[in-house]
Design a protein around this motif. Sequence first.
Motif, PDB file in Angstrom:
ATOM      1  N   LEU A   1       0.876  -1.268  -0.091  1.00 48.07           N
ATOM      2  CA  LEU A   1       0.112  -0.036   0.078  1.00 48.07           C
ATOM      3  C   LEU A   1       0.824   1.200   0.116  1.00 48.07           C
ATOM      4  N   GLY A   2       1.899   1.261   0.897  1.00 58.11           N
ATOM      5  CA  GLY A   2       3.028   2.482   0.801  1.00 58.11           C
ATOM      6  C   GLY A   2       3.644   2.397  -0.515  1.00 58.11           C
ATOM      7  N   LEU A   3       3.966   1.411  -1.153  1.00 60.39           N
ATOM      8  CA  LEU A   3       4.344   1.716  -2.585  1.00 60.39           C
ATOM      9  C   LEU A   3       3.367   2.280  -3.437  1.00 60.39           C
ATOM     10  N   ALA A   4       2.244   1.875  -3.349  1.00 60.58           N
ATOM     11  CA  ALA A   4       1.101   2.178  -4.197  1.00 60.58           C
ATOM     12  C   ALA A   4       0.863   3.935  -3.953  1.00 60.58           C
ATOM     13  N   ILE A   5       1.025   4.275  -2.820  1.00 60.58           N
ATOM     14  CA  ILE A   5       0.757   5.620  -2.359  1.00 60.58           C
ATOM     15  C   ILE A   5       2.126   6.430  -3.000  1.00 60.58           C
ATOM     16  N   ILE A   6       3.274   5.999  -2.750  1.00 59.68           N
ATOM     17  CA  ILE A   6       4.273   7.028  -3.442  1.00 59.68           C
ATOM     18  C   ILE A   6       4.242   6.756  -4.978  1.00 59.68           C
TER      19      ILE A   6
ATOM     20  N   LEU B   1       1.629   6.746  -6.710  1.00 55.99           N
ATOM     21  CA  LEU B   1       0.299   7.636  -7.266  1.00 55.99           C
ATOM     22  C   LEU B   1       0.262   9.175  -6.727  1.00 55.99           C
ATOM     23  N   THR B   2       1.229   9.459  -5.821  1.00 59.93           N
ATOM     24  CA  THR B   2       1.663  10.800  -5.282  1.00 59.93           C
ATOM     25  C   THR B   2       2.918  11.279  -5.337  1.00 59.93           C
ATOM     26  N   TRP B   3       3.648  10.848  -6.299  1.00 61.96           N
ATOM     27  CA  TRP B   3       5.105  11.153  -6.440  1.00 61.96           C
ATOM     28  C   TRP B   3       5.428  12.562  -5.923  1.00 61.96           C
ATOM     29  N   TRP B   4       6.221  12.723  -5.048  1.00 61.08           N
ATOM     30  CA  TRP B   4       6.653  13.755  -4.542  1.00 61.08           C
ATOM     31  C   TRP B   4       5.720  14.914  -3.560  1.00 61.08           C
ATOM     32  N   SER B   5       4.721  14.285  -3.382  1.00 60.51           N
ATOM     33  CA  SER B   5       3.862  15.168  -2.648  1.00 60.51           C
ATOM     34  C   SER B   5       3.855  14.663  -1.076  1.00 60.51           C
ATOM     35  N   ALA B   6       3.063  15.533  -0.498  1.00 62.07           N
ATOM     36  CA  ALA B   6       3.121  15.267   1.087  1.00 62.07           C
ATOM     37  C   ALA B   6       2.604  13.972   1.463  1.00 62.07           C
ATOM     38  N   TRP B   7       1.795  13.420   0.573  1.00 60.36           N
ATOM     39  CA  TRP B   7       1.292  11.794   0.678  1.00 60.36           C
ATOM     40  C   TRP B   7       2.285  10.828   0.455  1.00 60.36           C
ATOM     41  N   SER B   8       3.205  11.310  -0.277  1.00 61.50           N
ATOM     42  CA  SER B   8       4.196  10.101  -0.531  1.00 61.50           C
ATOM     43  C   SER B   8       5.154   9.963   0.759  1.00 61.50           C
TER      44      SER B   8
END
Length: 194
Positions: free
Chosen positions: A25-30, A32-39
């Motif tokens: 899930l963490g990999l997917a978040i990274i 999908l949200t590359w270089w944002s606060a969610w990353s």
Amino acid sequence: MSTASNGNRLLQIALVALIAAGAPLGLAIIQLTWWSAWSWAGVALMSFSPMLAVWLYRRLFSTTPMRPAVERYHRRLTATMIVYVAALMAATHLYDLGLTTGPIGYLVALAPAAPIVAIFLIIGQFLREETDEVMGQLIRTALLWSGALTLCEATVWGFLETFDKVPNIWMWVAPVVFFAQLGVTLPLAARRYR
């Protein structure tokens, strides 16, 4: 076993599985949200959920106490991963602010690399401290398999990249692949000792 204890056991298994699912899930978040606060949430999930799942699994299901060398290894690894995530966040923030020009940029860029290098030293320290020869051999075998796989993959990818057949991948991905493969090779190596 009673129905209530079976239900409790299933709930415990589901909890461990849910925590372990944090890594993909963490990999997917990274992704999908590359270089944002969610990353950063993705980085934290990817970094800490496997360790937390292992700790919880041992706490809930293990009938034998953790060996002292293993316990020290887990403590050191957890502390190093906390330093890694903090260094990565700080370095990225300084880069975003444009504060990584000149010689200071080298220090900032190397800050997240230092904890990763430290993990290899921690593994070496664990192998020196572990008195169980079978455990030591198991870890060495898994390290060899994971290292060989990573080097083979890097070689193949490097040649494909040289001939413009695949996109460029940053070199810091290699240790991530190594550690992911270590998670697979360790149980495979353990099968030899059953």
